[in-house]
Design an enzyme around this catalytic site. Structure first.
Site, mmCIF file in Angstrom:
data_model
loop_
_atom_site.group_PDB
_atom_site.id
_atom_site.type_symbol
_atom_site.label_atom_id
_atom_site.label_comp_id
_atom_site.label_asym_id
_atom_site.label_seq_id
_atom_site.Cartn_x
_atom_site.Cartn_y
_atom_site.Cartn_z
ATOM 1 N N ASP A 1 -6.043 3.737 -12.578
ATOM 2 C CA ASP A 1 -6.360 2.640 -13.494
ATOM 3 C C ASP A 1 -7.677 2.993 -14.174
ATOM 4 O OD1 ASP A 1 -4.168 0.737 -12.698
ATOM 5 O OD2 ASP A 1 -5.123 1.055 -10.761
ATOM 6 N N HIS B 1 -3.450 4.275 -2.296
ATOM 7 C CA HIS B 1 -4.429 3.366 -1.678
ATOM 8 C C HIS B 1 -5.099 4.038 -0.485
ATOM 9 C CE1 HIS B 1 -1.522 0.332 -3.457
ATOM 10 N NE2 HIS B 1 -2.664 -0.093 -3.947
ATOM 11 N N LEU C 1 0.816 -1.213 0.000
ATOM 12 C CA LEU C 1 0.000 0.000 0.000
ATOM 13 C C LEU C 1 0.851 1.265 0.000
ATOM 14 C CD1 LEU C 1 -2.661 -1.135 2.643
ATOM 15 C CD2 LEU C 1 -2.707 -1.414 0.155
ATOM 16 N N HIS C 2 0.353 2.256 -0.734
ATOM 17 C CA HIS C 2 1.000 3.571 -0.738
ATOM 18 C C HIS C 2 -0.086 4.620 -0.536
ATOM 19 C CE1 HIS C 2 -0.637 3.779 -4.764
ATOM 20 N NE2 HIS C 2 0.069 2.722 -5.141
#
Lengths: 306, 306
Positions: free
Chosen positions: B177, B39, B35-36
């Protein structure tokens, strides 16, 4: 009992959620209407599993190819409701949407004539819009999938839609549509739907003909000829019991009986009940599946040999 | 807050149903872990819509082709949990299944070597068993769908599975995305999932690089070169504002900037935000989408121009 008739997806889901919040369980029997004793037996089966019953009546354009019999598929909504009222304790809801693929948006304009050569499309695709399809890529390949390339894609997709709208605990499918039943079972497993799928036994007329809404299109002569299907299946089962175990021979007998009666074979296959893969030497758990044309009517039937 | 960690599908669904029966609403943020900040922004967004938050952490083999980077996809489960604990009020559940495609049956034996010439399969298919796939047949065709032929099939399918297991009211997807987000929206509409899909804005590093779990694989030099993507996108947006409206020219500038920096273009497309169809003259509601390689790392990014 008079069933509640619901035509709107959101009203349908609200009904289901309200019932579930009261701790009730819901069984779904998906149909395309023109109900017969076979359908009623599915409802009887469903009643063993859940407190409430939803019967959907919807002729799904997504599972018919454009050269198939969508336009002549028989329907009799009022007759269906009368039949459902005759069932002891009836059913709770008839879900009868006008168009399950109407998303309340303007139809996308499609350029005519861009269809690829030889591409087979469903009756739905000419309407545009819907573009999501579920395929059970292994099980859909053989038998009915060969002669009806968009059929199981359409069935799996509409069943997923019905599951998402109705949110049933249990859904009952007839084993008359054997491949369809196995495909739905596999879809439910592979996509983790929280629905228990029950297969219900095929129901025959007194003379052996498997019940089907399409039987109404048979002329009296064709109907007589069509008895060759069930007769040949019973003969195959009886031959198997007597020790005949070469599938090619059993299969050939079925083909010859049906052709002798004037039927045109689409397929006769002896397959594993689970994987639907062709079986060469008879073993436990096979099913003989038949599709054959009598006049303009395509009939299917099958016989489990266990 | 320490999240509850659930690894089993049935336990997951039971938790959701128990919460729903108490009138609680559930938001899902599907991730592949590592996770970054991007997220975490999805989680912040989800918290605006529902009372409870489930974060799924699952690297989905179904969306990787066998020549892709499944085996090197970064992971750090303990680090992820620490990051989730740092969020104000935390998250309620981390759903971290071992294998979403394990149906508790023996694996079907597949004959090796029967794969068709040139057939592209996902990392899942070598394991056998699962055979149900969802395709959003229009939206999946272009852009990432061209260079990653099984990617969106795998994404749509695993998201449907997560929806069926977790039964969320809301699910949040990153607009980074972009095509994926549109595909999931379309799938939810077409299959009547009772889930509201939210698109959350792309998050960038201070220097402009779009956040991605894959950035960790960039060498310092590649990382510097990769800034050409976001820089060229901002330049395109600014050129558009100044009245440049020929898409081929805008597109060419993006390509040249990235190539000049040492990147290898997978695609640069200027498409309609809804239909993802190529736009030739700039109009309202387009998005410039880029995929490019820097060394062994494929990065994507996009810029809406409204």
């Amino acid at each position: 009992m008079e069933p509640k008739i619901i035509r709107n997806k959101h009203e349908m889901r609200n009904w289901s959620r309200s019932m579930r919040s009261q701790g009730k369980t819901i069984g779904l029997v998906p149909t395309m209407g023109y109900l017969h004793q076979g359908h009623l037996s599915l409802i009887t089966e469903a009643k063993k599993h859940t407190q409430l019953i939803v019967v959907s009546i919807y002729v799904n354009p997504g599972q018919f190819a454009i050269n198939e019999d969508l336009s002549t598929y028989p329907s009799d909504f009022n007759g269906d409701i009368q039949k459902l009222k005759s069932i002891p304790n009836g059913v709770d809801v008839v879900f009868n949407p006008k168009n399950l693929y109407d998303y309340g948006v303007e139809r996308e304009e499609k350029q005519p004539g861009v269809r690829k050569m030889g591409e087979i499309v469903s009756c739905l695709e000419d309407e545009g819009g819907h573009e999501t399809w579920i395929r059970v890529e292994g099980l859909e390949k053989g038998m009915c999938g060969k002669s009806r390339p968009v059929f199981f894609r359409g069935v799996a997709t509409v069943v997923a839609k019905l599951f998402n709208v109705i949110e049933p605990d249990v859904a009952v499918f007839g084993k008359k549509d054997y491949q369809q039943w196995r495909i739905i079972q596999r879809m439910v497993r592979d996509l983790d739907f929280a629905v228990k799928v029950i297969g219900s036994e095929l129901v025959r007329e007194e003379d052996g003909l498997a019940m089907s809404s399409r039987n109404v299109h048979l002329s009296p002569q064709e109907r007589e000829q069509a008895l060759s299907i069930s007769r040949s299946l019973f003969e195959a089962k009886s031959a198997a019991k007597k020790g005949k175990n070469i599938c090619s021979e059993l299969r050939q007998s079925v083909i010859e009986s049906i052709e002798a009666a004037g039927g045109k074979i689409d397929y006769v296959e002896i397959v594993d009940q689970e994987s639907l893969e062709t079986v060469f030497e008879l073993k436990n758990g096979v099913v003989v599946c038949v599709a054959a044309w009598f006049g303009k009517v395509r009939l299917i039937d099958n016989m489990e040999i266990s």
